[in-house]
Design an enzyme around this catalytic site. Structure first.
Site, short mmCIF file in Angstrom:
data_model
loop_
_atom_site.label_atom_id
_atom_site.label_comp_id
_atom_site.label_asym_id
_atom_site.label_seq_id
_atom_site.Cartn_x
_atom_site.Cartn_y
_atom_site.Cartn_z
CG ASP B 11 -1.80 1.26 1.29
OD1 ASP B 11 -2.24 1.71 0.22
OD2 ASP B 11 -2.04 1.79 2.39
CB SER B 12 0.29 4.69 -1.14
OG SER B 12 -1.00 4.78 -0.62
CB CYS B 74 -3.05 0.92 -2.59
SG CYS B 74 -3.01 2.66 -3.05
CD GLU B 153 -3.73 9.08 7.10
OE1 GLU B 153 -3.18 10.19 7.21
OE2 GLU B 153 -3.47 8.27 6.20
CB CYS B 185 -10.71 4.89 0.08
SG CYS B 185 -9.31 5.57 1.02
CG HIS B 187 -7.54 5.84 4.92
ND1 HIS B 187 -6.70 5.30 3.99
CD2 HIS B 187 -6.76 6.61 5.73
CE1 HIS B 187 -5.45 5.74 4.22
NE2 HIS B 187 -5.48 6.53 5.25
#
Lengths: 274, 274
Positions: B11-12, B74, B153, B185, B187
């Site tokens: 993943d990034s 990702c 985050e 996504c 997240h």
């Protein structure tokens, strides 16, 4: 050094364009060269070692373009890498933290100074250090305000969501009875009207909001004059802005224009590799 | 290929740990090697050329660690660089978009599929392409939901601010009468309870929320079995997770633990240069 040479302005991304705007407004006859390291933004979440490495490569690139002075238009880089840049470069280097800190000390009556900034800038302790350097009696209360960065980039700068987010951050400062608040991140000037209003409500009507970008532009003007580096003014001559970025993401023009306060279309914009 | 070799997950940044979590929950006996390119995160705002260059260097690093299969955890990289990785690597490569698209087609009754994702993933058109590849009658309505990344985050995953932000994004999908919504996504699974609730209110009680991370874990299980690559299970043996990151920012442990759903303390975590 040629006083007609351009001023270099460096930021990790596009936020430094708010500083560029303040500089251009105050010194419209100066040539400006902006470098935004958009391929590696954001720096705020990176380690100090990484930030120093990135800052060095950006500063060297600008120096090869013959700049007479470097403005580090990024709080994170100013907090972490300014000493290194001052040692390694043979031109004056101006950060945004010291001017912001000095302006806050002037603005504060009671010496209780609030700072909102990215987590990296807060953790670095750079604002307390800079304030202590000019007034040992002032106290600094720094609060990370990370959500304001993506809100600014999305252009979501008014309405209920930014107001609730700002209120959360300012409430923490109000509890410390601050009477001056430094906008310690280049993105935050976009919320200036909202922050001014909410700061008065939450922290008291006499609270002063200090913009590091404006403070830096004023110190830049003094520095250029002191060093004999101010470009000579001739009627009708306007300074130009050239922009270099390390990546050109989608919506580049829209986001850049928002920070610069005018369309970037028509400016020289070039993608470079570092 | 050694079926006891680890599965590589790339993943990034750290968001792919939600995919890692889903994989570990479903396949607890598999060895996992995670690579998060935290020095260059986020990819979502970068150009396709840059994303392909970064993805190539990450995939090659994992391959040198002897992985039997690569999961691109990702959405941005899956959207932009999956074809390149499949051509260049001699191991199976699984992205997160195709599994998410297939699960959405199964979940949707009326063939009106909503997707929330980063701006980059939406712009790539990858979800509409992937849905069209398995059901030509379904329609896809993709909405960028960028604010959810920093909120996740920061751990700001419930309360009025994330609810208002989610409502703005879901309202755009409700206007299109979607009956399935893909979390496009890595997240977004952190907001699963809130998104489930608000989707029922705004889009109707029968709306299904599809998590690309879970869908990918299920397709991974099938793929390992089809290719004879599933690790043999022995009682009491549990797969381990090793983590490699390209930068170790402050609050790393806190943020990583939030995405992984358990503390990363005690795991092997190593910083590498790419």
């Amino acid at each position: 050094m040629d006083r007609q040479a351009p001023i270099g302005i460096f930021d990790s991304g596009l936020g430094g364009l708010t500083v560029t705007r303040a500089i251009h407004d105050l010194l419209p006859h100066e040539q400006l060269v902006y470098l935004g390291d958009t391929a590696r933004v954001p720096y705020g979440t990176r380690s100090p070692q990484t930030i120093i490495r990135y800052a060095r490569s950006c500063a060297r690139h600008l120096q090869r373009r013959g700049i007479k002075l470097l403005v580090v238009a990024c709080n994170t880089v100013s907090a972490v890498a300014l000493d290194m840049l001052r040692v390694e470069l043979d031109i004056p280097v101006l950060g945004v933290i010291e001017p912001g800190a000095r302006a806050a000390v002037s603005a504060s009556q009671r010496g209780r100074i609030g700072v909102i900034a990215t987590a990296g800038t807060v953790l670095s302790g750079a604002y307390p250090r800079a304030v202590a350097g000019c007034d040992s009696r002032s106290e600094v209360f720094a609060v990370p305000a990370p959500l304001l960065v993506p809100l600014a980039e999305e252009g979501w700068v008014d309405g209920q969501v930014p107001e609730l987010v700002i209120d959360r951050y300012l409430t923490a400062l109000a509890e410390q009875h601050v009477d001056a608040i430094v906008l310690g991140c280049t993105h935050y000037p976009l919320f200036r009207p909202l922050i001014d209003g909410r700061a008065r409500v939450l922290c008291g009507g006499a609270t002063k909001v200090v913009d590091s970008a404006e403070a830096s532009a004023h110190e830049l003007r003094d520095l250029l004059q002191d060093r004999g580096l101010a470009a000579s003014e001739s009627p009708g001559m306007r300074g130009e802005l050239a922009m270099f970025v390390t990546d050109m993401p989608g919506r580049f023009g829209e986001v850049a224009s928002r920070f610069l306060g005018r369309p970037v279309e028509g400016l020289r914009v070039e993608q470079i590799d570092l």
